[in-house]
Design an enzyme around this catalytic site. Structure first.
Site, PDB file in Angstrom:
ATOM      1  N   ASP A   1      -7.184  -1.375   3.832  1.00 60.45           N
ATOM      2  CA  ASP A   1      -6.223  -2.433   3.516  1.00 60.45           C
ATOM      3  C   ASP A   1      -6.542  -3.725   4.256  1.00 60.45           C
ATOM      4  O   ASP A   1      -5.997  -4.774   3.913  1.00 60.45           O
ATOM      5  CB  ASP A   1      -4.799  -1.997   3.899  1.00 60.45           C
ATOM      6  CG  ASP A   1      -4.347  -0.741   3.168  1.00 60.45           C
ATOM      7  OD1 ASP A   1      -4.727  -0.595   1.998  1.00 60.45           O
ATOM      8  OD2 ASP A   1      -3.629   0.073   3.763  1.00 60.45           O
TER       9      ASP A   1
ATOM     10  N   ASP B   1      -1.535  -0.433   5.948  1.00 51.79           N
ATOM     11  CA  ASP B   1      -1.755   0.160   7.265  1.00 51.79           C
ATOM     12  C   ASP B   1      -3.184   0.638   7.501  1.00 51.79           C
ATOM     13  O   ASP B   1      -3.553   0.898   8.627  1.00 51.79           O
ATOM     14  CB  ASP B   1      -0.815   1.358   7.473  1.00 51.79           C
ATOM     15  CG  ASP B   1      -1.360   2.615   6.790  1.00 51.79           C
ATOM     16  OD1 ASP B   1      -1.413   3.664   7.451  1.00 51.79           O
ATOM     17  OD2 ASP B   1      -1.734   2.540   5.604  1.00 51.79           O
TER      18      ASP B   1
ATOM     19  N   ASP C   1       0.868  -1.174   0.000  1.00 48.04           N
ATOM     20  CA  ASP C   1       0.000   0.000   0.000  1.00 48.04           C
ATOM     21  C   ASP C   1       0.904   1.223   0.000  1.00 48.04           C
ATOM     22  O   ASP C   1       2.056   1.153   0.456  1.00 48.04           O
ATOM     23  CB  ASP C   1      -0.892  -0.015   1.236  1.00 48.04           C
ATOM     24  CG  ASP C   1      -1.611   1.304   1.440  1.00 48.04           C
ATOM     25  OD1 ASP C   1      -2.353   1.707   0.521  1.00 48.04           O
ATOM     26  OD2 ASP C   1      -1.427   1.922   2.497  1.00 48.04           O
TER      27      ASP C   1
END
Length: 812
Positions: free
Chosen positions: A712, A708, A492
């Site tokens: 996600d 995080d 991410d």
């Protein structure tokens, strides 16, 4: 309304499409994922590569769903037993329990049973159902269960110290013809000999039925569920030794095997304690997600407003969402303009301005003004979908801790049958009943799978120990099984490769731009305001906020001051939802916000400042324009800063396929795409699309996801291995199989090193456990060892496993 061909979210009108890609999509990010990655048949290729062994339960489409915590689960057999309990509770369609998370998904008929009554109706047989609080406290049920196990171990250890000296100094020597004289008090009378042995039997009874109660209950549960497990074999061995010894003592024999019962119960309980400590590190996946699920909403009616349950919301209803409240369900803004914080779901650090016609997602927080939202056609919330996705993905993944119970389905019946056959064979051969029972007992004791049961949890405990030293928390034992085989690592961007917090990167224009912007923004509650205040406090022309006092101005707002340079007083402070703020500073009206707001309220931007605004936009930042006295005076660039050592972290996994997956559609992604280790970048991908993207990667090989944000969390769970940053949201940390605690991305390399060493240790332990049983069981069958030797051998095999597990897993 059409659905996205990738993530099933509603598509806009017209939908996003491309001649070279089949299907229609909700956003450009989903289209690019579909263009790059081949389609995956989700039914034929599960995320974890496993198959569903259970029979699907027919559940009506209108069934309600909730999640409850289950206290008292101790093995995977409990999952099957709790599933059977659904048939006994009127109004409950199905109970799907998950041992790893001690959570059950309950689907029920709300017309026949109230949700509030479910915990009481589901509790029983040693299990306690409850609704999980948003954050479990230190004195929560899981912690209390660990404390109870410690109490059992302490009491069992104390009683064992009273029992075992009698064996060491009297019974063991007497078995081989050595009289120690320890019982010379009065050996001429039965009471002189059997009173101490009766005390041993009484103490053993306490150890077996108090310390060993969880094991005995597990055995009984396995019988009721018709799934033999290791608890059943342990219980049969311990009860057989206890029963034989009690009968022998009653008939005048001193050849007692209470020590076998004590050893079996204590060793298994100690292993259970280690396993419990491991599982306690796996924070609950669903607690934080379900905590932000909205239960009530304010609905507009012809007569005014009414508060209704979210379950009663219908498509097309108009809902009022006040500042600070969460949007109950997905919908479309029909009145109002406000900044909406979607970071809990999208991961983006900047609030998004929503105007009439814009879509909003359930679970997002309205920041600065009320909105009226028309409920979408499905009347569902994105956060609800995330919770369901987390459950389905996490529940379908088999962990390495399940290995022993999977083996038990074959191993336990074979050993029980073998012990019975040996006993029958001895009887048919003319051996006395006592000798035949001893032979069968020897097979059970020597087969007692203590080493097998400890092989995985103790090796994992060693891996956890080394991981913690490296700044890692491992929340799922599957890390040690899967990480060494990782083929793809997906990162991410926001909050992972970047820090996820806003900061001022540059200031253009008048020298008072930053100071005046900070003065006005100090009355605002916004991430950009925090960035401006932080920058002003550290600038060469400081407006320090740390260590200052707080004063109240005439408008009722508050602002910080510092001993050396207080912020100017702000009067007539005004919020402009979705655009910025304004206020009077030192008699001058100052407007801070978007270029359009400043141009409309103050005056046009010069060509130089307009060019700066375009440059900041192109670089993925947020331009904050500041104007007063009839013109725009300056621009402050605010952006999400890069995380330290992000480049080194990518270099560390360069030997694997590396992809970046983000919901950000800005040009800010380009700086990461240019890194030589990065193979692919997918931008503008929504949460549902992230899950599907990870699934497609996982279909081609073992996939690691590093992220995080709450958005996600499903992707972290969908990956074979999820690695979360502890600085991220609690939802992502809960969903991660491993958590990097120190914020250092280079620690990701240690995940693979620790996992490889731990998996090797697990295999060593399991190989030894199988080797031990392969040698010891045949010896017991042919009568070459007795129960005493069997107990010693069993303990020795466990000690070998424990000693091997204590060695460092890295650096050998």
């Amino acid at each position: 309304m059409d659905e996205c061909s990738l993530c099933d979210l509603p598509t806009p009108d017209p939908p996003v499409a491309d001649d070279g890609v089949d299907g229609t999509f909700c956003c450009r990010g989903c289209l690019e994922v579909a263009r790059t990655l081949d389609d995956v048949d989700a039914e034929s290729v599960p995320v974890d590569g496993s198959t569903d062994e259970t029979t699907a339960v027919s559940v009506p489409d209108d069934a309600a769903e909730t999640f409850v915590a289950i206290d008292g689960m101790h093995c995977t057999t409990c999952e099957a037993f709790l599933g059977i309990r659904a048939d006994a509770v009127d109004g409950v369609y199905s109970i799907e329990a998950n041992y790893a998370t001690e959570t059950a998904r309950v689907r029920y008929d709300p017309d026949r049973i109230d949700e509030a009554d479910l915990p009481e109706r589901l509790s029983g047989y040693g299990y306690t159902a409850r609704f999980r609080s948003p954050a479990e406290t230190d004195d929560g049920p899981a912690t209390r269960q660990q404390h109870e196990t410690v109490e059992r171990l302490v009491i069992g250890g104390f009683l064992s110290m009273l029992i075992m000296p009698w064996y060491l100094f009297y019974l063991y020597p007497s078995y081989v013809g050595i009289e120690t004289g320890l019982l010379d008090i009065d050996t001429t009378t039965p009471i002189g000999i059997y009173l101490p042995l009766s005390i041993i039997g009484l103490l053993t009874t306490i150890v077996l039925f108090y310390v060993g109660f969880p094991v005995l209950r597990g055995a009984w549960t396995s019988i009721r569920a018709r799934r033999p497990n290791m608890d059943l074999l342990v219980s049969v061995a311990a009860l057989s030794a206890y029963g034989y010894s009690t009968v022998a003592l009653a008939t005048g024999s001193t050849h007692l095997y209470y020590d076998v019962s004590v050893a079996v119960v204590m060793v298994v309980t100690l292993g259970r304690y280690y396993e419990g400590r491991i599982r306690s590190r796996a924070t609950d996946l669903l607690s934080s997600v379900t905590a932000i699920r909205v239960s009530e909403a304010t609905r507009l009616t012809d007569d005014g407003r009414e508060t209704v349950s979210v379950d009663d919301i219908e498509p097309g209803d108009r809902l009022v969402v006040a500042p600070g409240e969460r949007v109950p369900v997905d919908g479309t803004v029909i009145e109002g303009i406000a900044d909406v914080d979607e970071s809990v779901l999208t991961g983006e650090s900047l609030p998004v301005t929503k105007r009439p016609g814009d879509n909003v997602i359930g679970g997002a927080v309205v920041a600065d003004d009320a909105l009226v939202v028309a409920v979408g056609p499905e009347a569902e919330s994105t956060v609800d979908r995330i919770a369901t996705t987390l459950w389905e993905i996490q529940s379908s993944r088999p962990g390495v801790q399940r290995l022993a119970d999977r083996l038990a389905t074959v191993f336990v019946p074979v050993v029980l049958s073998l012990g019975t056959v040996v006993t029958a064979w001895q009887l048919l051969s003319g051996e006395p009943v006592a000798a035949a029972l001893l032979a069968g007992l020897t097979v059970l004791v020597v087969s007692c799978p203590c080493a097998m049961g400890l092989a995985t949890p103790l090796a994992v405990a060693g891996g956890l120990r080394d991981a913690l030293q490296d700044g890692l928390i491992v929340a799922n034992e599957s890390v040690f099984e899967l990480a060494p085989d990782a083929d793809t690592v997906v990162f991410d961007k926001t909050g992972t490769l970047t820090a996820g917090t806003m900061e001022v990167t540059d200031v253009y224009g008048h020298e008072a731009t930053l100071r005046r912007a900070a003065a006005v923004e100090c009355l605002s509650d916004h991430p950009v305001a925090d960035a401006l205040l932080d920058a002003a406090s550290e600038s060469a022309d400081p407006v320090a906020t740390d260590g200052g006092t707080v004063t109240t101005d005439t408008t009722g707002g508050t602002h910080p001051t510092a001993a050396n340079r207080p912020l100017p007083d702000v009067e007539a402070f005004t919020r402009h939802p979705g655009a910025g703020v304004s206020g009077t500073v030192d008699g001058t009206r100052v407007v801070v916000g978007t270029a359009d707001l400043v141009a409309d309220r103050v005056g046009p931007l010069s060509e130089t400042l307009a060019a700066r605004v375009d440059e900041i936009d192109a670089a993925g930042g947020r331009p904050v324009v500041v104007g007063w006295d009839g013109t725009a005076r300056g621009v402050v660039a605010v952006a999400d800063r890069e995380r330290a050592a992000w480049s080194e972290a990518l270099d560390a996994v360069a030997d694997r396929h590396v992809a970046i997956l983000t919901g950000d559609e800005s040009a800010d992604t380009d700086r990461f795409a240019d890194h030589p280790a990065v193979d692919q970048v997918f931008a503008g991908v929504p949460p549902d699309g992230k899950v599907e993207t990870v699934r497609r990667f996982a279909a081609d090989g073992t996939t690691v996801m590093v992220g995080d944000g709450t958005n996600d969390a499903p992707a972290l769970a969908a990956a074979d291995l999820g690695v979360a940053m502890s600085s991220g949201t609690a939802r992502a940390v809960d969903a991660g199989d491993a958590v990097i605690t120190d914020g250092d991305l280079t620690t990701l390399e240690d995940v693979f090193d620790v996992a490889d060493g731990t998996r090797r240790r697990i295999r060593e332990n399991i190989c030894w456990a199988f080797l031990y049983n392969a040698v010891a069981i045949p010896l017991a069958v042919v009568g070459l060892i007795n129960p005493l030797f069997a107990a010693v051998a069993m303990a020795a095999s466990s000690i070998i496993v424990v000693s091997n597990s204590r060695r460092p897993v890295v650096g050998e």
